[in-house]
Enzyme design. Sequence first.
Site, PDB file in Angstrom:
ATOM      1  N   ASN A  62      -1.879  -2.681  -7.266  1.00  0.00           N
ATOM      2  CA  ASN A  62      -1.308  -2.893  -5.935  1.00  0.00           C
ATOM      3  C   ASN A  62      -0.173  -1.899  -5.707  1.00  0.00           C
ATOM      4  O   ASN A  62       0.818  -1.896  -6.448  1.00  0.00           O
ATOM      5  CB  ASN A  62      -0.777  -4.313  -5.791  1.00  0.00           C
ATOM      6  CG  ASN A  62      -0.266  -4.569  -4.377  1.00  0.00           C
ATOM      7  OD1 ASN A  62      -1.023  -4.867  -3.468  1.00  0.00           O
ATOM      8  ND2 ASN A  62       1.042  -4.426  -4.189  1.00  0.00           N
ATOM      9  N   HIS A 111      -0.365   0.141   2.959  1.00  0.00           N
ATOM     10  CA  HIS A 111       0.365   0.844   4.008  1.00  0.00           C
ATOM     11  C   HIS A 111       1.384   1.819   3.418  1.00  0.00           C
ATOM     12  O   HIS A 111       2.004   1.571   2.397  1.00  0.00           O
ATOM     13  CB  HIS A 111       1.097  -0.120   4.959  1.00  0.00           C
ATOM     14  CG  HIS A 111       1.469  -1.423   4.353  1.00  0.00           C
ATOM     15  ND1 HIS A 111       1.173  -2.627   4.932  1.00  0.00           N
ATOM     16  CD2 HIS A 111       2.087  -1.728   3.184  1.00  0.00           C
ATOM     17  CE1 HIS A 111       1.605  -3.619   4.172  1.00  0.00           C
ATOM     18  NE2 HIS A 111       2.155  -3.092   3.109  1.00  0.00           N
TER      19      HIS A 111
END
EC number: 2.7.7.23
Length: 460
Positions: free
Chosen positions: A375, A361
């Site tokens: 990540n 996001h």
Amino acid sequence: MKNYALVLAAGKGTRMKSDIPKVAFPILRKPMIEYIVENIEKSSVEEIYLVLGYKREVVEGIVKDRAKYVYQEEQLGTGHAAMMAAPVLSKLDGNTFIMPGDVPLIWYKSIDRMFAVHEDNGNDFTIVTAHYEDPEGYGRIVRNEQGVIQRIVEEKDANDFEKEIKEVNTGIYIVNNKKFFSLLKNLNNNNAKGEYYITDMVELMKKDYKIGSYMIKNNSLAMGVNDLYAISKAEKYLREYINKDHMLNGVSMINPETITIGHNVIIEPGVTINPNTTITGDTVIKAGAIVGPNTEIHNSRIDSHVVVRHSLVYDSIVREGTTVGPFAHLRDHADIGTHNRIGNFVEVKKSSTGHNTKASHLAYIGDSVVGESVNFGCGSVTVNYDGKLKHKTEIGDNVFIGCNTNLIAPIKIGDNVFIAAGSTVTKDIPDNGFAIARSRQVTKEDYSKYLISPKPKKEE
């Protein structure tokens, strides 16, 4: 005998209310003239001639060397347009398929059937007709008692009896080159508009030459596109035709009337496409993918078992098992690796990612090469632009990037790196490194009263 094609494409298209030449208007994102040229190329036609006029350089830029060009400086009717090609075509043995440049749905198999009827019947002039229950606006085909065509009468000139005729002229013809084009010079423009019309060739040829007809079975194939409403009708027809073809080949479409698929798109069986999805360009979607709802994909490759929802994918690759969206944007040759997660409000531009990388996001990845198992925390940004130039970010494998991290390019991040949340990283980080680049927190107890005015108490 050779077959030729003559496409009358000189008009401006005033009813389009645009500076774009009518034949260059896009239908499902492809210029109208492209549909015509592609179908003629698939037919038995050996040479294509285009009559151009208004903004001819635009049309030439689309068609390029796939056709030969003749020019009509003044647009004085269909007969006048054909006259521009007469010096060339009148010298060539064979037959010519003549059509307007605003009939984009004509099909190559129909073109070959027209040639076959023309030749099998020994016609010199074959008029392609259609049957309309409501023929308003079309020229009517007037025949004698033996069924031979005597003339084509425009609606404004038709009497009450002729207006009841339901067989109409489509503006498409097959002609014997030497006989037809040698007579063109005898056309006159004794009419209200002072123009020359191919339809008047019936009068010139009916006495000494054989005139025949071919009735097209699917009226939509001969539909003229003269305004933006007609473009929407053509798009609707093509959309239904294309979607039906894909569904019969094993593609599942939910509410197909809301789904637009371009002509060049390849979709394998087993794909599911959800409502309000547009897929165009040279896109390939492989088996097991789920696309949509509310998704646009253009010139991209979507591999097996990929899910793309509520997102834009342009000129990119999404590899097997990856999920994209909602509200993601992939562009400019993004190459997303296998089993990635590109989540909501994530943009990837001109970058590649390795296997099992995740940006779930609120992230921007631009001009970057990203390794496996990376990540990106919420709010992570590769800062690629310094105000003048774009710079590259390189990220290794097994990297953890904390929330609200800025990576100031050019920069290299090694393997097995951990970057603390809230960092602005300006220097390379070696393998196995830990980076934290933020101010130390200072907490002053019982201090907020000096900064925040106390709220008045409510009266009981």
